[in-house]
Scaffold this motif. Structure first.
Motif, mmCIF file in Angstrom:
data_model
loop_
_atom_site.group_PDB
_atom_site.id
_atom_site.type_symbol
_atom_site.label_atom_id
_atom_site.label_comp_id
_atom_site.label_asym_id
_atom_site.label_seq_id
_atom_site.Cartn_x
_atom_site.Cartn_y
_atom_site.Cartn_z
ATOM 1 N N VAL A 1 20.013 -6.769 7.877
ATOM 2 C CA VAL A 1 20.215 -5.316 7.931
ATOM 3 C C VAL A 1 20.531 -4.890 9.363
ATOM 4 O O VAL A 1 21.420 -4.056 9.594
ATOM 5 N N LEU A 2 19.815 -5.468 10.333
ATOM 6 C CA LEU A 2 20.067 -5.136 11.746
ATOM 7 C C LEU A 2 21.472 -5.556 12.182
ATOM 8 O O LEU A 2 22.063 -4.921 13.057
ATOM 9 N N ALA A 3 22.003 -6.609 11.587
ATOM 10 C CA ALA A 3 23.346 -7.069 11.959
ATOM 11 C C ALA A 3 24.401 -6.018 11.632
ATOM 12 O O ALA A 3 25.494 -6.036 12.236
ATOM 13 N N PHE A 4 24.110 -5.085 10.681
ATOM 14 C CA PHE A 4 25.038 -4.013 10.314
ATOM 15 C C PHE A 4 24.553 -2.665 10.859
ATOM 16 O O PHE A 4 24.872 -1.616 10.303
ATOM 17 N N SER A 5 23.790 -2.702 11.956
ATOM 18 C CA SER A 5 23.169 -1.476 12.464
ATOM 19 C C SER A 5 24.206 -0.421 12.864
ATOM 20 O O SER A 5 23.926 0.774 12.798
ATOM 21 N N ARG A 6 25.420 -0.823 13.284
ATOM 22 C CA ARG A 6 26.430 0.162 13.668
ATOM 23 C C ARG A 6 26.903 0.973 12.464
ATOM 24 O O ARG A 6 27.279 2.131 12.613
ATOM 25 N N LYS A 7 26.863 0.355 11.268
ATOM 26 C CA LYS A 7 27.300 1.060 10.068
ATOM 27 C C LYS A 7 26.138 1.761 9.361
ATOM 28 O O LYS A 7 26.269 2.906 8.908
ATOM 29 N N ASN A 8 25.018 1.065 9.240
ATOM 30 C CA ASN A 8 23.894 1.665 8.494
ATOM 31 C C ASN A 8 22.961 2.483 9.390
ATOM 32 O O ASN A 8 22.036 3.127 8.895
ATOM 33 N N LEU A 9 23.209 2.448 10.716
ATOM 34 C CA LEU A 9 22.444 3.251 11.675
ATOM 35 C C LEU A 9 20.941 2.977 11.608
ATOM 36 O O LEU A 9 20.115 3.869 11.817
ATOM 37 N N MET A 10 20.578 1.722 11.342
ATOM 38 C CA MET A 10 19.175 1.332 11.318
ATOM 39 C C MET A 10 18.873 0.460 12.529
ATOM 40 O O MET A 10 19.539 -0.550 12.756
#
Length: 454
Positions: free
Chosen positions: A395-404
């Protein structure tokens, strides 16, 4: 009022009267309350009244409303009635007859023997209201515009009720070897046989007399019997009821998934990670890693509860179905699963140890302390935590998209994965430590769980 003199020893007077409502007709001298006088005159009074012919006495207009007929509730309609009080009845007429009331002109007859009279201010918005309840369950509201008039009628009717009830009990007979009461008038000369209507009313009449005569005794005995009956039925039910194991073997009760202890659930499924957790993580990784606010945004609660119900019923679950297209429903159900565990994913006995470990300032020592504690956890807890934090790394690897961020995930999962068994300390402080523990494990998860070796 009629005065009868009896020429026995002492020329005693026995009085028998029909109740008159005019003040001038009320007795000027109170009757003697001496015990000897009562014992000597009781029989004479009752006999005189019993053989006294019925006389209709003059009355006055009162407002009357019949609210119950033999126990059946009726609509309350006030009507002005010409009211006449006799020795044991209250006669209600639609209008006053100047030359006397015809026998067929009565609209209602209120039997006062065994009746109850009481003030009833709460039964109507009118003032000066009292209620008469007959022994058959009929209820009448009586009202007068002035209080002195209402009070005069209330007192007169009350005395009539007491007198007629006492006389009726004085003449009550019982069958041989029986407690059943016989009708009073049937045993007196000149009264003949009892009419069929009287025969039908007598059982109710006797029952009502007993109820009013011994109300406290009967009521308490009835309540006690009812309570004992309920207790006995509950005991029999509890003794006969099948055990939980029997119901489960017959398939009548299925084990739940939500709210089940983690060790029990994994043992039942034959795995170290609950199947529901695994399929939820797979669904999120398949189509939700780039969803805005994943795990932070709440899904529709009704849909989440529907998903929970299907899982608890062990029905076939397909998270690719269009009814679960909102990924936040799946993440919401997963968080609910962790929150409803009887013991959190980080067991109670380890809570304080994790708090002490996160307080360590030196990073390497803190990592070693956390790693040691996690490896001490039971196998299902350890494997589920390892799989979950491996997923959160994705989930952190997609932090730019999911803003997490790690901090955002720590805030979401801190109180979801761990909490103290007893809230003895400051809840706000505990929450800070919960968030810090999850955030630190997430940041150092590769080294703590040896994810690089997988």
């Amino acid at each position: 009022m009629r005065i009868k003199s009896s020429q026995s020893s002492g020329d005693r007077l026995s009085q028998s009267k029909s109740m008159v409502l005019q003040d001038s007709d009320l007795p000027q001298k109170p009757l003697s309350r001496h015990r000897r006088n009562q014992s000597q005159h009781g029989v004479v009074l009752s006999v005189a009244t019993a053989f006294e012919p019925l006389v209709d006495l003059k009355g006055e207009h009162l407002n009357v409303a019949k609210i119950s007929d033999n126990g059946k509730k009726q609509r309350k309609n006030w009507t002005s009635m010409w009211t006449v009080l006799t020795t044991d009845e209250l006669l209600l007429y639609k209008d006053k007859q100047e030359t006397g009331v015809k026998p067929g002109g009565k609209t209602d007859v209120v039997q006062l023997c065994g009746a109850v009279i009481e003030w009833a201010a709460e039964k109507s918005s009118k003032k000066n209201v009292f209620q008469i309840t007959t022994n058959t369950g009929s209820e009448y509201l009586i009202q007068a515009d002035s209080f002195p008039t209402a009070s005069k009628w209330h007192e007169a009717i009350r005395k009539t009720v007491d007198s007629s009830t006492r006389e009726d009990r004085g003449f009550a007979l019982r069958r041989s070897n029986s407690s059943e009461l016989l009708p009073r008038h049937s045993s007196l000369p000149g009264h003949g046989s009892v009419s069929p209507s009287m025969k039908q009313r007598n059982p109710v009449h006797r029952r009502s007399m007993n109820m009013f005569g011994n109300s406290k005794l009967k009521h308490s005995a009835s309540d006690s019997a009812d309570k004992n009956g309920v207790k006995n039925r509950l005991k029999k039910f509890i003794i006969r009821r099948p055990s939980m194991k029997t119901l489960q073997e017959k398939g009548l009760i299925k084990d739940r998934v939500f709210g089940c202890h983690l060790l029990t659930l994994c043992d039942r499924e034959g795995t170290t990670v609950p199947k529901f957790v695994r399929i939820c993580l797979e669904a999120v990784e398949k189509r939700g890693l780039d969803a805005d606010g994943i795990y932070r945004v709440s899904g529709n609660l009704a849909t989440i509860q529907k998903l929970r119900f299907i899982v608890d019923q062990e029905e076939e679950l397909d998270l690719d179905h269009n009814q679960w297209e909102d990924i936040h429903v799946i993440t919401g159900a997963l968080k609910m699963f962790f929150r409803e565990l009887p013991e959190p994913l980080f067991p109670f006995r380890f809570f304080q140890q994790f708090v002490e470990a996160v307080k360590i300032k030196e990073t390497k020592s803190k990592i070693q302390a956390m790693k040691k504690l996690i490896h001490q956890l039971p196998k299902p807890n350890h494997d589920t935590i390892k799989l979950l934090f491996s997923h959160l790394q994705k989930v952190l690897a997609f932090s730019r998209k999911n803003l997490m961020s790690t901090q955002g995930i720590g805030i979401v999962f801190g109180p979801t994965l761990m909490w103290p068994e007893l809230e003895a300390g400051n809840m706000a402080v505990n929450m800070v430590y919960q968030n810090q523990i999850v955030e630190f494990i997430l940041i150092e998860s590769r080294e703590i769980f040896d994810l690089d070796r997988m």
